[in-house]
Design a protein around this motif. Structure first.
Motif, mmCIF file in Angstrom:
data_model
loop_
_atom_site.group_PDB
_atom_site.id
_atom_site.type_symbol
_atom_site.label_atom_id
_atom_site.label_comp_id
_atom_site.label_asym_id
_atom_site.label_seq_id
_atom_site.Cartn_x
_atom_site.Cartn_y
_atom_site.Cartn_z
ATOM 1 N N SER A 182 0.814 -1.217 0.000
ATOM 2 C CA SER A 182 0.000 0.000 0.000
ATOM 3 C C SER A 182 0.845 1.264 0.000
ATOM 4 C CB SER A 182 -0.879 0.010 1.248
ATOM 5 O OG SER A 182 -0.067 -0.019 2.408
ATOM 6 N N GLY A 183 2.145 1.130 0.293
ATOM 7 C CA GLY A 183 2.976 2.326 0.444
ATOM 8 C C GLY A 183 2.826 2.960 1.815
ATOM 9 N N LEU A 184 2.299 2.193 2.773
ATOM 10 C CA LEU A 184 2.117 2.701 4.135
ATOM 11 C C LEU A 184 3.073 2.033 5.126
ATOM 12 C CD1 LEU A 184 -1.799 2.816 4.165
ATOM 13 C CD2 LEU A 184 -0.253 4.769 4.215
ATOM 14 N N GLY A 185 4.033 1.320 4.617
ATOM 15 C CA GLY A 185 5.040 0.725 5.497
ATOM 16 C C GLY A 185 4.508 -0.426 6.325
ATOM 17 N N SER A 186 3.709 -1.272 5.703
ATOM 18 C CA SER A 186 3.084 -2.375 6.453
ATOM 19 C C SER A 186 4.126 -3.342 7.020
ATOM 20 C CB SER A 186 2.113 -3.091 5.507
ATOM 21 O OG SER A 186 1.610 -4.245 6.082
ATOM 22 N N SER A 187 5.066 -3.775 6.197
ATOM 23 C CA SER A 187 6.050 -4.735 6.702
ATOM 24 C C SER A 187 6.970 -4.071 7.726
ATOM 25 C CB SER A 187 6.857 -5.352 5.555
ATOM 26 O OG SER A 187 7.317 -4.358 4.689
ATOM 27 N N ALA A 188 7.275 -2.793 7.524
ATOM 28 C CA ALA A 188 8.136 -2.083 8.478
ATOM 29 C C ALA A 188 7.460 -1.993 9.847
ATOM 30 C CB ALA A 188 8.446 -0.681 7.963
ATOM 31 N N ALA A 189 6.156 -1.726 9.863
ATOM 32 C CA ALA A 189 5.440 -1.609 11.139
ATOM 33 C C ALA A 189 5.472 -2.942 11.889
ATOM 34 C CB ALA A 189 3.996 -1.163 10.893
ATOM 35 N N SER A 190 5.279 -4.033 11.170
ATOM 36 C CA SER A 190 5.314 -5.345 11.846
ATOM 37 C C SER A 190 6.701 -5.625 12.422
ATOM 38 C CB SER A 190 4.943 -6.465 10.866
ATOM 39 O OG SER A 190 3.582 -6.402 10.555
ATOM 40 N N ALA A 191 7.728 -5.275 11.649
ATOM 41 C CA ALA A 191 9.098 -5.522 12.128
ATOM 42 C C ALA A 191 9.409 -4.642 13.348
ATOM 43 C CB ALA A 191 10.097 -5.247 10.995
ATOM 44 N N ALA A 192 9.021 -3.368 13.273
ATOM 45 C CA ALA A 192 9.290 -2.449 14.390
ATOM 46 C C ALA A 192 8.513 -2.887 15.630
ATOM 47 C CB ALA A 192 8.908 -1.019 13.990
ATOM 48 N N GLY A 193 7.241 -3.264 15.434
ATOM 49 C CA GLY A 193 6.414 -3.703 16.559
ATOM 50 C C GLY A 193 6.978 -4.956 17.209
ATOM 51 N N ALA A 194 7.455 -5.887 16.392
ATOM 52 C CA ALA A 194 7.956 -7.165 16.927
ATOM 53 C C ALA A 194 9.184 -6.949 17.808
ATOM 54 C CB ALA A 194 8.289 -8.114 15.777
ATOM 55 N N VAL A 195 10.122 -6.106 17.370
ATOM 56 C CA VAL A 195 11.336 -5.939 18.185
ATOM 57 C C VAL A 195 11.033 -5.202 19.487
ATOM 58 C CG1 VAL A 195 13.065 -6.132 16.350
ATOM 59 C CG2 VAL A 195 12.104 -3.897 16.884
ATOM 60 N N VAL A 196 10.118 -4.237 19.426
ATOM 61 C CA VAL A 196 9.775 -3.531 20.679
ATOM 62 C C VAL A 196 9.080 -4.497 21.638
ATOM 63 C CG1 VAL A 196 8.375 -1.693 21.709
ATOM 64 C CG2 VAL A 196 9.658 -1.248 19.608
ATOM 65 N N ALA A 197 8.158 -5.304 21.123
ATOM 66 C CA ALA A 197 7.420 -6.229 21.996
ATOM 67 C C ALA A 197 8.364 -7.239 22.640
ATOM 68 C CB ALA A 197 6.326 -6.939 21.186
ATOM 69 N N VAL A 198 9.278 -7.805 21.851
ATOM 70 C CA VAL A 198 10.185 -8.827 22.389
ATOM 71 C C VAL A 198 11.187 -8.182 23.367
ATOM 72 C CG1 VAL A 198 12.056 -10.426 21.761
ATOM 73 C CG2 VAL A 198 9.896 -10.441 20.476
ATOM 74 N N ASN A 199 11.705 -7.018 23.004
ATOM 75 C CA ASN A 199 12.656 -6.319 23.887
ATOM 76 C C ASN A 199 12.004 -6.025 25.241
ATOM 77 O OD1 ASN A 199 15.242 -4.869 24.247
ATOM 78 N ND2 ASN A 199 13.969 -3.029 24.270
ATOM 79 N N GLU A 200 10.761 -5.580 25.194
ATOM 80 C CA GLU A 200 10.016 -5.242 26.423
ATOM 81 C C GLU A 200 9.769 -6.501 27.260
ATOM 82 O OE1 GLU A 200 9.630 -1.980 26.577
ATOM 83 O OE2 GLU A 200 8.732 -2.063 28.581
ATOM 84 N N LEU A 201 9.425 -7.581 26.572
ATOM 85 C CA LEU A 201 9.172 -8.855 27.262
ATOM 86 C C LEU A 201 10.406 -9.323 28.042
ATOM 87 C CD1 LEU A 201 6.785 -10.936 27.286
ATOM 88 C CD2 LEU A 201 7.993 -12.162 25.479
ATOM 89 N N LEU A 202 11.599 -8.968 27.516
ATOM 90 C CA LEU A 202 12.846 -9.389 28.166
ATOM 91 C C LEU A 202 13.364 -8.348 29.146
ATOM 92 C CD1 LEU A 202 14.652 -10.962 25.059
ATOM 93 C CD2 LEU A 202 13.259 -12.094 26.783
ATOM 94 N N GLY A 203 12.513 -7.359 29.486
ATOM 95 C CA GLY A 203 12.917 -6.346 30.459
ATOM 96 C C GLY A 203 13.599 -5.141 29.848
ATOM 97 N N ALA A 204 13.411 -4.923 28.545
ATOM 98 C CA ALA A 204 13.940 -3.755 27.819
ATOM 99 C C ALA A 204 15.452 -3.588 27.949
ATOM 100 C CB ALA A 204 13.199 -2.481 28.236
ATOM 101 N N PRO A 205 16.235 -4.627 27.568
ATOM 102 C CA PRO A 205 17.698 -4.489 27.644
ATOM 103 C C PRO A 205 18.255 -3.460 26.654
ATOM 104 C CG PRO A 205 17.098 -6.559 26.575
ATOM 105 C CD PRO A 205 15.836 -5.982 27.128
ATOM 106 N N LEU A 206 17.563 -3.223 25.538
ATOM 107 C CA LEU A 206 18.093 -2.290 24.537
ATOM 108 C C LEU A 206 17.233 -1.040 24.433
ATOM 109 C CD1 LEU A 206 19.201 -4.480 21.485
ATOM 110 C CD2 LEU A 206 20.496 -3.823 23.499
ATOM 111 N N SER A 207 17.878 0.075 24.054
ATOM 112 C CA SER A 207 17.148 1.325 23.838
ATOM 113 C C SER A 207 16.356 1.229 22.537
ATOM 114 C CB SER A 207 18.130 2.486 23.728
ATOM 115 O OG SER A 207 18.814 2.389 22.491
ATOM 116 N N ARG A 208 15.386 2.124 22.370
ATOM 117 C CA ARG A 208 14.572 2.154 21.159
ATOM 118 C C ARG A 208 15.458 2.277 19.917
ATOM 119 N NH1 ARG A 208 8.867 3.012 20.420
ATOM 120 N NH2 ARG A 208 8.485 2.127 22.438
#
Ligand code: HSE
Length: 311
Positions: free
Chosen positions: A96-122
């Motif tokens: 669509s040109g709205l960055g659909s795959s990018a949003a899924s990738a960005a969401g996945a790393v934030v969710a997993v990082n948070e689940l592990l206690g946020a070891p890495l910065s955004r």
């Protein structure tokens, strides 16, 4: 914490003047990603994908943008043994040109990082998200992933070193994004592009980019409007979007500051100096698409400043 749910916003890449180096996030649409600890399993699994209509997205971690992004992060952290189930709830169209795959990738790393206690910065999560998006379109560029991850208008000095900078956002800036029911894969939209740019064209484009950035820093929306011209990419890609010239003319006639292709298209965005004008310009753009027999969806939004949010 045993479960993290996040929202990752859609993005407009290129922004007419910065092919592969400029992008901004909008409030909606966006994807929701859930990461959940699973004490009974080992390793990352994708357990649910919804909202894809009649399309299939791969459940194999190594073929899925969110899966690859999360897996590379887990490898970096040395936590690949941990059992994590990932759910991907697509809330925006593909191609669509709205960055659909990018949003899924960005969401996945934030969710997993948070689940592990946020070891890495955004910011440190950016590299893993771009690796994920690369699975979808084959090239390494952060102009969708960066604004989805950190929000705002982001400038990428270098995609190689992922040197990114958040730019100031003028207070009244609003955007209308119209998504026509046409599908264009980024891979295909990149294939039509000529590798060479003539020097006079490069000079005009550099002027546009430099004055666009100046307009953001000086809150000068008329200058922003005069700057929003794409001399390089739009002329080559617009033939992929039925009715594009009339859609753009409709936006400008209704007072938009500027209008161009969102990312690789087919979505078209218009920047405006009020929400009212963005709504009016967006409706005119939809009417123009309709004259070509093309249905569309309209999203009106300020620039999203948060990026991925934890729900
Ligand atoms: N900069 C990219 C392009 C964005 O226009 O091809 C789409 O992923």
């Amino acid at each position: 914490m045993t479960e993290v749910r996040v929202f990752a916003p859609a993005t407009v890449a290129n922004v007419a003047v910065g092919f592969d180096i400029l992008g901004f996030a909008i409030d909606r649409p966006g994807d929701e990603i859930v990461a959940r600890l699973n004490p009974d399993t080992k390793g990352l699994r994708i357990t649910e994908i919804t909202g894809t209509g009649n399309k299939q997205l791969p459940y194999e971690v190594e073929q899925n943008t969110a899966g690859v992004a999360a897996q590379r992060l887990l490898e970096h952290l040395g936590r690949t043994e941990i059992g994590i189930d990932l759910e991907i709830h697509k809330r925006m169209p593909f191609g669509s040109g709205l960055g659909s795959s990018a949003a899924s990738a960005a969401g996945a790393v934030v969710a997993v990082n948070e689940l592990l206690g946020a070891p890495l910065s955004r910011e440190s999560l950016l590299y893993f998200s771009v690796l994920g998006e690369q699975v979808a379109d084959g090239s390494f560029h952060a102009d969708n992933v960066a604004p989805s991850l950190v929000g705002g208008i982001t400038l990428i000095r270098s995609n190689e070193s992922l040197d990114i900078h958040k730019l100031p956002v003028p207070e009244n800036l609003q955007v209308a994004v119209v998504h026509p029911d046409i599908e264009i894969l980024t891979r295909d939209a990149r294939a039509v592009l000529d590798d060479h740019v003539a020097l006079p064209t490069a000079i005009r484009q550099m002027g546009s980019l430099a004055s666009f950035i100046t307009a953001l820093y000086t809150d000068d929306l008329p200058l922003l409007g005069r700057s929003l011209h794409d001399y390089v990419i739009e002329p080559q890609r617009k033939q992929l979007i039925k009715g594009f010239d009339d859609v753009k003319a409709a936006a400008l006639q209704r007072g938009a500051l500027g209008c161009s292709i969102s990312g690789a298209g087919p979505s078209v965005f218009a920047l405006c100096d009020s929400g009212y004008l963005a709504q009016a310009a967006g409706q005119s753009m939809q009417e123009a698409f309709a004259r070509y027999g093309v249905d569309s969806q309209l999203y009106v939004s300020p620039i999203n400043q948060q990026g991925v949010t934890i729900l």
